[in-house]
Enzyme design. Sequence first.
Site, mmCIF file in Angstrom:
data_model
loop_
_atom_site.group_PDB
_atom_site.id
_atom_site.type_symbol
_atom_site.label_atom_id
_atom_site.label_comp_id
_atom_site.label_asym_id
_atom_site.label_seq_id
_atom_site.Cartn_x
_atom_site.Cartn_y
_atom_site.Cartn_z
ATOM 1 N N LYS A 286 -2.670 -27.469 -12.823
ATOM 2 C CA LYS A 286 -1.823 -26.273 -12.920
ATOM 3 C C LYS A 286 -1.146 -26.118 -14.286
ATOM 4 O O LYS A 286 -0.889 -24.996 -14.722
ATOM 5 C CB LYS A 286 -0.759 -26.286 -11.811
ATOM 6 C CG LYS A 286 -1.313 -26.009 -10.425
ATOM 7 C CD LYS A 286 -0.194 -25.861 -9.409
ATOM 8 C CE LYS A 286 -0.743 -25.505 -8.041
ATOM 9 N NZ LYS A 286 0.334 -25.254 -7.054
ATOM 10 N N ASP B 285 2.635 -18.831 -6.438
ATOM 11 C CA ASP B 285 3.415 -19.709 -5.565
ATOM 12 C C ASP B 285 4.779 -19.103 -5.230
ATOM 13 O O ASP B 285 5.228 -19.167 -4.073
ATOM 14 C CB ASP B 285 3.619 -21.078 -6.219
ATOM 15 C CG ASP B 285 2.398 -21.978 -6.098
ATOM 16 O OD1 ASP B 285 1.592 -21.751 -5.183
ATOM 17 O OD2 ASP B 285 2.255 -22.898 -6.918
#
Length: 285
Positions: A68, A105
Amino acid sequence: MSAPYAHVIGDPIAQSKSPLIHSFWLEKLGIGGRYKSKLVEATGLGSYLEKHRHDGSWIGCNVTMPHKQAILPHLDVLDPVAAKLGAVNTVVRLEDGALKGFNTDAGGFLEPLVPALKTEHLFRMARIIGTGGAARAIIAALADNGFTLVVAGRNPAKVRALLEELAPEGEHHSIPITHFAEPTDFDFDAREGCFDLVVNASPLGMEGSPALAFDWSHAPPGAIAYDIVTNPIITPFLEGARKAGHPTIDGLAMLIGQAAIAFERFFGAEPPREYDDELRDLLTK
């Protein structure tokens, strides 16, 4: 040109539920696309992206651990949210082959809280356990929505640095994770008009990991317990919350919510959320 396709990449990747979610929505909508998992090791991340940016059928990928943050130098442009968080979990291939990074997210985490967030509150407080990639998104999202944060981690200095980076305004607090393990006799004041959250944003409680040591005497009456762990769905943290009389939100809420944002970016269609109950049944088998 063949049908559009996307991947979820990571190492390991076999445990990912993303292919089931996206394939479920593709089938319901009758879209001729594909979505599969692909193991990509750290040393192969750059070559994977370089190869696929030239494939007109590849529309992008979701990104899980450990990529990420490592993926950032390989991208051409970042969405402002991803730039602020310093982490990307969704990459979209643009028409010219450029790669744009997003972070879904925060939006996925907030989705089940939206009805409550539309209400005016006298005070909002969130107790957050964890300092990883998901915790970064949660810290930023809740700070942006007017929460005072109490963030617990193994290293309080790291927690303080996270708060200074992601939520520099407001009177937030960093504490050691052990603070919540022992009972407290703190007498909470009247919580009418307040919105309280307790969030496990750590891997604690995941299958194969130790349970999160959290004593529910630390939670104000009516506080919502939110655990982002998805395996098991009902963690010891959520079991404890229910026994103590707290409403709960499980990790599938965030998982499905963030996937829905990515799906629309990939396939240009809103996922059919009227089938969420059926999807949840599939995810828990």
